[in-house]
Scaffold this active site. Sequence first.
Site, PDB file in Angstrom:
ATOM      1  N   PHE A 199       0.905  -1.256  -0.117  1.00  0.00           N
ATOM      2  CA  PHE A 199       0.056  -0.108  -0.095  1.00  0.00           C
ATOM      3  C   PHE A 199       0.848   1.141   0.069  1.00  0.00           C
ATOM      4  O   PHE A 199       0.232   2.305   0.385  1.00  0.00           O
ATOM      5  CB  PHE A 199      -1.014  -0.026   1.211  1.00  0.00           C
ATOM      6  CG  PHE A 199      -1.830  -1.298   1.413  1.00  0.00           C
ATOM      7  CD1 PHE A 199      -2.631  -1.901   0.390  1.00  0.00           C
ATOM      8  CD2 PHE A 199      -1.555  -2.065   2.359  1.00  0.00           C
ATOM      9  CE1 PHE A 199      -3.210  -2.899   0.331  1.00  0.00           C
ATOM     10  CE2 PHE A 199      -2.141  -3.355   2.750  1.00  0.00           C
ATOM     11  CZ  PHE A 199      -2.995  -3.532   1.589  1.00  0.00           C
ATOM     12  N   ILE A 257       1.947  -7.459  -4.914  1.00  0.00           N
ATOM     13  CA  ILE A 257       1.794  -7.075  -3.599  1.00  0.00           C
ATOM     14  C   ILE A 257       0.151  -7.566  -3.427  1.00  0.00           C
ATOM     15  O   ILE A 257      -0.252  -7.101  -2.466  1.00  0.00           O
ATOM     16  CB  ILE A 257       2.056  -5.642  -3.522  1.00  0.00           C
ATOM     17  CG1 ILE A 257       1.166  -4.793  -4.133  1.00  0.00           C
ATOM     18  CG2 ILE A 257       3.485  -5.413  -3.630  1.00  0.00           C
ATOM     19  CD1 ILE A 257       1.384  -3.329  -3.756  1.00  0.00           C
ATOM     20  N   LEU A 312      -7.811  -6.257 -17.370  1.00  0.00           N
ATOM     21  CA  LEU A 312      -7.089  -7.374 -17.778  1.00  0.00           C
ATOM     22  C   LEU A 312      -7.596  -8.670 -16.992  1.00  0.00           C
ATOM     23  O   LEU A 312      -7.490  -9.534 -17.923  1.00  0.00           O
ATOM     24  CB  LEU A 312      -5.569  -7.159 -17.610  1.00  0.00           C
ATOM     25  CG  LEU A 312      -4.975  -5.911 -17.969  1.00  0.00           C
ATOM     26  CD1 LEU A 312      -3.711  -5.623 -17.769  1.00  0.00           C
ATOM     27  CD2 LEU A 312      -5.172  -6.105 -19.572  1.00  0.00           C
ATOM     28  N   ASN A 313      -8.117  -8.542 -15.967  1.00  0.00           N
ATOM     29  CA  ASN A 313      -8.536  -9.776 -15.206  1.00  0.00           C
ATOM     30  C   ASN A 313      -9.660  -9.190 -14.211  1.00  0.00           C
ATOM     31  O   ASN A 313      -9.246  -8.690 -13.151  1.00  0.00           O
ATOM     32  CB  ASN A 313      -7.624 -10.464 -14.331  1.00  0.00           C
ATOM     33  CG  ASN A 313      -7.983 -11.614 -13.581  1.00  0.00           C
ATOM     34  OD1 ASN A 313      -9.149 -11.843 -13.167  1.00  0.00           O
ATOM     35  ND2 ASN A 313      -7.240 -12.592 -13.757  1.00  0.00           N
ATOM     36  N   PRO A 314     -11.034  -9.397 -14.562  1.00  0.00           N
ATOM     37  CA  PRO A 314     -12.187  -8.753 -13.874  1.00  0.00           C
ATOM     38  C   PRO A 314     -12.141  -9.461 -12.364  1.00  0.00           C
ATOM     39  O   PRO A 314     -12.544  -8.510 -11.435  1.00  0.00           O
ATOM     40  CB  PRO A 314     -13.335  -9.290 -14.587  1.00  0.00           C
ATOM     41  CG  PRO A 314     -12.943  -9.450 -15.958  1.00  0.00           C
ATOM     42  CD  PRO A 314     -11.306  -9.893 -16.005  1.00  0.00           C
ATOM     43  N   LYS A 318      -5.684   0.609 -17.700  1.00  0.00           N
ATOM     44  CA  LYS A 318      -5.232   1.560 -16.967  1.00  0.00           C
ATOM     45  C   LYS A 318      -5.134   1.217 -15.547  1.00  0.00           C
ATOM     46  O   LYS A 318      -5.621  -0.218 -15.329  1.00  0.00           O
ATOM     47  CB  LYS A 318      -6.029   2.918 -17.191  1.00  0.00           C
ATOM     48  CG  LYS A 318      -5.834   3.642 -18.288  1.00  0.00           C
ATOM     49  CD  LYS A 318      -6.778   4.829 -18.471  1.00  0.00           C
ATOM     50  CE  LYS A 318      -8.364   4.913 -18.714  1.00  0.00           C
ATOM     51  NZ  LYS A 318      -8.777   5.983 -19.204  1.00  0.00           N
ATOM     52  N   GLY A 319      -4.809   1.852 -14.755  1.00  0.00           N
ATOM     53  CA  GLY A 319      -4.689   1.415 -13.203  1.00  0.00           C
ATOM     54  C   GLY A 319      -6.195   1.590 -12.508  1.00  0.00           C
ATOM     55  O   GLY A 319      -6.992   2.055 -13.109  1.00  0.00           O
ATOM     56  N   GLU A 361      -5.890   1.962  -7.025  1.00  0.00           N
ATOM     57  CA  GLU A 361      -6.014   3.023  -6.213  1.00  0.00           C
ATOM     58  C   GLU A 361      -7.313   3.842  -6.431  1.00  0.00           C
ATOM     59  O   GLU A 361      -7.825   4.754  -5.625  1.00  0.00           O
ATOM     60  CB  GLU A 361      -4.686   4.066  -6.170  1.00  0.00           C
ATOM     61  CG  GLU A 361      -3.743   3.264  -5.851  1.00  0.00           C
ATOM     62  CD  GLU A 361      -2.387   3.940  -5.773  1.00  0.00           C
ATOM     63  OE1 GLU A 361      -2.179   5.209  -6.432  1.00  0.00           O
ATOM     64  OE2 GLU A 361      -1.266   3.778  -4.958  1.00  0.00           O
TER      65      GLU A 361
END
Lengths: 735, 169
Positions: free
Chosen positions: A245, A471, A620-622, A691-692, A695
């Site tokens: 985190f 992580i 990419l991986n729901p 995308k990210g 967060e």
Amino acid sequence: MRFEHPATFNPIDQLKVVGHPTSRIEGPLKTTGTAPYAYERHDVVPNQAYGYIVGAAIGKGRINAIDLAAAKDAPGVLAIVTADNAGKLGKGERNAAPLLGGPEIAHYHQAVALVVAETFEQARAAAQLLRIDYSKADGKFDLAAGVDGAIAPKPSFGGPADTAVGTFASAFAAAPVQLDARYTTPDQGHAMMEPHASIAAWDGDKLTVWTSNQMIAWGAGDLAQTLGIPKDKVRLISPYIGGGFGGKLFLRADVLLAALGARAAKRPVKVALQRPLMFNNTTHRPATIQRIRIGADRDGTITAIGHESWSGNVKDGEAETAVSQTRLLYAGANRMTAMRLAALDLPEGNAMRAPGEASGMMALEIAIDELAEKLGMDPVALRIKNDTQVDPEHPERRFSQRQFVQCLNEGAARFGWSQRNPKPGQVRDGRWLVGMGVAAAFRNNLVTKSGARVRLDQQGVVTVETDMTDIGTGSYTIIAQTAAEMMGVPLEKVVVRLGDSDFPVSCGSGGQWGGNNSTAGVYAACVKLREAIAQKLGFNSDEAEFADGLVRAGNRSVPLAQAAGQDGLVAEDAIEYGDLAKTWQQSTFGAHFVEVGVDADTAEIRVRRMLAVCAAGRILNPKAARSQVIGAMTMGVGAALMEDLVVDKRHGLFINHDLASYEVPVHADIPHQDMVFLDETDPVSSPMKAKGVAELGICGVAAAVANAVHNATGIRVRDYPITLDKLIGQLPEVG
Amino acid sequence: MTKVSFDVNGDTHQLELDTRTTLLDALREHLHLTGTKKGCDHGQCGACTVIVDGRRINSCLTLAVMHEGDEITTIEGLGAPDHLHPMQAAFVKHDGYQCGYCTPGQICSAVAVLDEVRSGIPSHVTADLTAPVRLTNAELRERMSGNICRCGAYSNIADAIGEVAGRSA
């Protein structure tokens, strides 16, 4: 591979493997306790001794003397490391406070010694025998008191100290509807489940550390710099990380002291930060004081928006960039933001999940709710009214994708927002006052270079190596999916090896940049491997198709295993980015909906329902991505209702420095959570069009809870966390 | 140093230990059964949960020498990667974990919780102490609340346990 133009159709778009809700490939290891974390590597090097860290017992001052005699004589003690005997140490580029204190003490629980012994019990017992004579100095521990002397921080990653567009002051003054409110967010701790831990072993002048770190290349570089040795003499290995985190982005004391302890004891040493040391020894999310002013026309059009934030930090520490989202989230012709940094002597503040936006959205999204109330407008409608498809500071820059309005509308429909009574304090369910709240979710998408190596062997197995870390984010799985898609093999034929500084340097895990960039780096390496295979077979690489474990061109078809040959084939490349991030604004969007119940008598707050709708490029991986978002929603509930590192202003420390007194959400705090991704691909972000997301999920959650509490009770709490003492004196009279 | 003997996952172990050694460190540092995790070392996080004589405990809060003759089940005793215990399989299926560090403790707790409910052991939220315990959402979440998951997989963990228990969470 340079990525300079928006992606067109590429092998990832086949979506044979990518985009599927595959279970984590390392799941059987994690659920059986066989995934090896840092402190557990009995397998890597024999004769490991145990180190125990001693933390400074003052917040600021000096060590006059340390009496080591009793500890040295204690059973099993092999060595004691202090600043006196550690030799000259540098400081990592990314560390503000030194990791080994003495004689100067920069903050409470800064490491001042490591006791190394044959066993953990012996090291722990001997550590209690150190006699440390301190001179305590007066320190600055109160952010509110530091506001007056706060300075404009140097421009950083989070942007300049001041921004301005148009004429904020006059536009705000002239606005028929005005909001001017002050909010506070407390210091927060990462509180990841695995403590920072390392095993260090020297082989001559070469150092290997098995550790728990999100950013391998940063860690290796900063360790080398701190020890004053060449970077190529340092190897960091971190295949499994028990949560980070942001708390494991940087070199921390466990790594340095394990290395120093191993040098002093002349044998491998393992060190874990004791849980009660973690909160003051390491970094935390700094507290903020924020002022938000918004001026609007009576129809809800924002004409002026201003956001100011004050935070504190140790020397060389940076400001919490809590204003950054306000530059991009809502339209408005006249705008300003300002950040000021106060010098404090508390432990070092640094990144925690969505640094900047997480704190900023906690305030901004209450402010929008307050503005909606003043306007007599629905808060969903107010947000939609002020949507912008361009960067408000630079209207020539469009958002590459911005489905913010769609997120709000979809969420409102699914959540039953139309059932919300806009008048607070009206809905009862037995002893509960019930309310609904909404908030935006917003977080930028960051692109950064990321490398990988891909190997094909004569069994047709594809092995990916990159120093990328997992992580808990799902890196192993999405990297395997990417390689499987690119090479046309099933997932079972892919091996992923992560977290080793001997592997190509990746983007690492942070800032929600890991998923998109690390897989784009694997994409680049796979493109190169495809070319190498085609070339070896004499195929035109533009025509070669990779599917079903075969490479085909024209009427020829060769199994990959055969193409690899006895020696196999290997390719290495990195994704590197051109100017697309300058010409387009890349961000991720969402909407959080929360229903709370507040006990009409005791003010106990229970979260009853949660929904997030997110738009964040290709998912990419729901399954893993959904988990990232619901996990972030959980942390957002913590931020809303309980998380608060309480500053003891006399002694200069976070006084609740363990998991019983720094409360984080537990099972009983969290209801079933709903989460929906909108269909989206973003060809501007990378060849992955992803995308990210990790967060985005926390940004806005706390405000949605706060707004729901207001809707339930009519009480507006602007100082987090929203604990029942802030409600109980003002609860509505109920029959 | 004191001798102690106990069963772990069906195997008898005789150890000579510093009396200060916790059960957790006996497992992790002496038997190299590192599936049991050390998150806080003082009973606040639940990562070290193991099952001793059928009941779950925090192995960091008990000394190894107190367990003479006990039968201890750790995460390694429930299943292995190629033959997962149903609870382990359900955690994989429902993504009831992220970083994986609290996971062995969550799974040991979950297995023991279902036994507690079957045995009629009440919890803080059990309304009727004389009626059979039902695994409601409130019961499940209350009983699992000693196991912190900072990644925030609670909703998925509840789904996983619910599936094994034969009910929806």
